[in-house]
Write a protein that holds these residues in place. Structure first.
Motif, PDB file in Angstrom:
ATOM      1  N   VAL A 132       0.833  -1.206   0.000  1.00 47.46           N
ATOM      2  CA  VAL A 132       0.000   0.000   0.000  1.00 47.46           C
ATOM      3  C   VAL A 132       0.867   1.255   0.000  1.00 47.46           C
ATOM      4  CG1 VAL A 132      -1.711   1.330   1.302  1.00 47.46           C
ATOM      5  CG2 VAL A 132      -2.010  -1.135   1.020  1.00 47.46           C
ATOM      6  N   SER A 133       1.974   1.230   0.733  1.00 50.10           N
ATOM      7  CA  SER A 133       2.903   2.369   0.692  1.00 50.10           C
ATOM      8  C   SER A 133       3.442   2.592  -0.716  1.00 50.10           C
ATOM      9  CB  SER A 133       4.071   2.142   1.661  1.00 50.10           C
ATOM     10  OG  SER A 133       3.634   2.118   2.988  1.00 50.10           O
ATOM     11  N   LYS A 134       3.819   1.507  -1.367  1.00 55.15           N
ATOM     12  CA  LYS A 134       4.308   1.619  -2.743  1.00 55.15           C
ATOM     13  C   LYS A 134       3.216   2.167  -3.668  1.00 55.15           C
ATOM     14  CE  LYS A 134       6.830  -1.618  -4.631  1.00 55.15           C
ATOM     15  NZ  LYS A 134       7.990  -0.832  -5.044  1.00 55.15           N
ATOM     16  N   LEU A 135       2.015   1.645  -3.535  1.00 54.87           N
ATOM     17  CA  LEU A 135       0.921   2.108  -4.384  1.00 54.87           C
ATOM     18  C   LEU A 135       0.589   3.576  -4.132  1.00 54.87           C
ATOM     19  CD1 LEU A 135      -1.347  -1.055  -4.184  1.00 54.87           C
ATOM     20  CD2 LEU A 135      -0.222  -0.186  -6.256  1.00 54.87           C
ATOM     21  N   PHE A 136       0.632   3.985  -2.869  1.00 60.24           N
ATOM     22  CA  PHE A 136       0.400   5.400  -2.563  1.00 60.24           C
ATOM     23  C   PHE A 136       1.461   6.275  -3.227  1.00 60.24           C
ATOM     24  CE2 PHE A 136      -2.093   4.943   1.719  1.00 60.24           C
ATOM     25  CZ  PHE A 136      -3.195   4.508   1.010  1.00 60.24           C
ATOM     26  N   ASN A 137       2.703   5.832  -3.203  1.00 58.87           N
ATOM     27  CA  ASN A 137       3.785   6.611  -3.836  1.00 58.87           C
ATOM     28  C   ASN A 137       3.662   6.621  -5.359  1.00 58.87           C
ATOM     29  OD1 ASN A 137       5.282   7.559  -1.610  1.00 58.87           O
ATOM     30  ND2 ASN A 137       6.252   5.569  -1.331  1.00 58.87           N
ATOM     31  N   ILE A 138       3.170   5.541  -5.917  1.00 59.62           N
ATOM     32  CA  ILE A 138       3.038   5.445  -7.376  1.00 59.62           C
ATOM     33  C   ILE A 138       1.849   6.281  -7.871  1.00 59.62           C
ATOM     34  CG2 ILE A 138       2.468   3.857  -9.273  1.00 59.62           C
ATOM     35  CD1 ILE A 138       3.968   1.673  -7.537  1.00 59.62           C
ATOM     36  N   VAL A 139       0.705   6.124  -7.219  1.00 62.50           N
ATOM     37  CA  VAL A 139      -0.533   6.764  -7.683  1.00 62.50           C
ATOM     38  C   VAL A 139      -0.660   8.208  -7.189  1.00 62.50           C
ATOM     39  CG1 VAL A 139      -3.059   6.592  -7.683  1.00 62.50           C
ATOM     40  CG2 VAL A 139      -1.668   4.509  -7.813  1.00 62.50           C
ATOM     41  N   ASN A 140      -0.122   8.483  -6.004  1.00 62.32           N
ATOM     42  CA  ASN A 140      -0.194   9.829  -5.428  1.00 62.32           C
ATOM     43  C   ASN A 140      -1.636  10.356  -5.393  1.00 62.32           C
ATOM     44  OD1 ASN A 140       0.717  12.249  -4.313  1.00 62.32           O
ATOM     45  ND2 ASN A 140       1.108  13.186  -6.312  1.00 62.32           N
ATOM     46  N   PRO A 141      -2.554   9.591  -4.783  1.00 62.74           N
ATOM     47  CA  PRO A 141      -3.956  10.010  -4.785  1.00 62.74           C
ATOM     48  C   PRO A 141      -4.239  11.071  -3.725  1.00 62.74           C
ATOM     49  CG  PRO A 141      -3.738   7.995  -3.538  1.00 62.74           C
ATOM     50  CD  PRO A 141      -2.365   8.306  -4.089  1.00 62.74           C
ATOM     51  N   ASP A 142      -5.363  11.741  -3.885  1.00 62.88           N
ATOM     52  CA  ASP A 142      -5.844  12.644  -2.838  1.00 62.88           C
ATOM     53  C   ASP A 142      -6.599  11.865  -1.770  1.00 62.88           C
ATOM     54  OD1 ASP A 142      -5.353  15.506  -4.026  1.00 62.88           O
ATOM     55  OD2 ASP A 142      -6.160  14.302  -5.673  1.00 62.88           O
ATOM     56  N   ARG A 143      -7.322  10.833  -2.207  1.00 62.26           N
ATOM     57  CA  ARG A 143      -8.116  10.024  -1.289  1.00 62.26           C
ATOM     58  C   ARG A 143      -7.963   8.552  -1.674  1.00 62.26           C
ATOM     59  NH1 ARG A 143     -11.166  14.194  -3.228  1.00 62.26           N
ATOM     60  NH2 ARG A 143     -11.590  15.865  -1.727  1.00 62.26           N
TER      61      ARG A 143
END
Length: 280
Positions: A132-143
């Motif tokens: 999930v940390s990797k995905l957050f860094n890749i996608v850079n979402p607001d929510r």
């Protein structure tokens, strides 16, 4: 809607949207999508300009005897489902794209991961937090949107976002159930007709616990014991755990308090299912 396989493609699309001032909602999944996932995508669609769904069966969160190879997959069906709900992008990487040769960096957590599913699945939450940390860094979402059926995971992700200063709002969405009460799960497909009927003991037991709370029961142990006895009336059911825990720390409690999570994991045949109720 696009389906992309590489981190580069995701970032190119998201960067374009961000330059245009558009907000991005993100729904991380392992695929084989159902109406529970659909509720997350719909919520993301309502609250953001663009919606990204990841479909990635993350090998890091499966133990050596768990169902990594047999976990259901159907990208074509998932793609049509996402498109029908208004998703803009599916990120469907191969494991080699997410974990390059020599990968050795992990996100781990103490306390919240030590109870409930963390006891019987000791590697699980390290895999969840890392991916999930990797995905957050890749996608850079607001929510980012997660289901409350995985209540421990939701609490862990919220805590991780706070601890690691991710500039992301994590939003929990209610459990979606079948008409007969069974919580929607990709693993429900493993159940035979007999096991499917037996699996209703989970939702009936959650209802029992909820009724005891609403009736004013203050002894958490009494609620847990009544729930265990109810599950034991089903011959095909085998309890992994039934526990009442603090809704923030995931630590066991003796007296009813708010917020509180009453959660269970139960094997129906060989299939491990989870369900819960939140007292908040």
């Amino acid at each position: 809607m696009k389906v992309v396989k590489t981190i580069k493609e995701v970032r190119e699309n998201v960067n374009t949207w961000k330059k245009e001032g558009q907000t991005v909602g993100f729904v991380p999944t392992m695929g084989y999508l159902h109406e529970g996932h659909g509720s997350l995508i719909k919520k993301a669609r309502e609250e953001n300009d663009k919606v990204v769904v990841s479909i990635f069966v993350n090998p890091m969160q499966f133990g050596p005897t768990e169902d990594l190879e047999s976990y259901p997959r159907d990208l074509e069906k998932d793609s049509k489902f996402c498109e029908s709900l208004g998703a803009d992008l599916i990120f469907n990487p191969e494991p080699e794209e997410m974990y390059k040769d020599g990968f050795s960096s992990y996100v781990d957590m103490s306390v919240l991961t030590e109870e409930l599913c963390g006891l019987s699945r000791p590697v699980h939450f390290r895999g969840v937090c890392t991916v999930v940390s990797k995905l957050f860094n890749i996608v850079n979402p607001d929510r980012a949107y997660f289901g409350q059926k995985d209540a421990q995971q939701l609490a862990i992700i919220k805590h991780m976002v706070q601890d690691l200063n991710f500039d992301i709002e994590v939003i929990g969405c209610p459990i979606v159930r079948e008409e007969d009460g069974l919580a929607k799960s990709s693993r429900n497909t493993y159940l035979s007709a007999e096991e499917r009927k037996a699996a209703l003991i989970l939702s009936r037991t959650v209802k029992l616990g909820r009724e005891m709370l609403e009736a004013g029961e203050t002894d958490a142990d009494k609620i847990v014991e009544a729930m265990k006895k109810n599950i034991e009336t089903e011959p095909l059911a085998r309890i992994d755990y039934v526990k009442a825990v603090d809704g923030l720390t995931m630590q066991q409690i003796k007296k009813v308090q708010k917020p509180m999570l009453v959660a269970m994991a139960v094997y129906i045949g060989k299939t491990r299912l989870i369900d819960n109720t939140i007292w908040d």
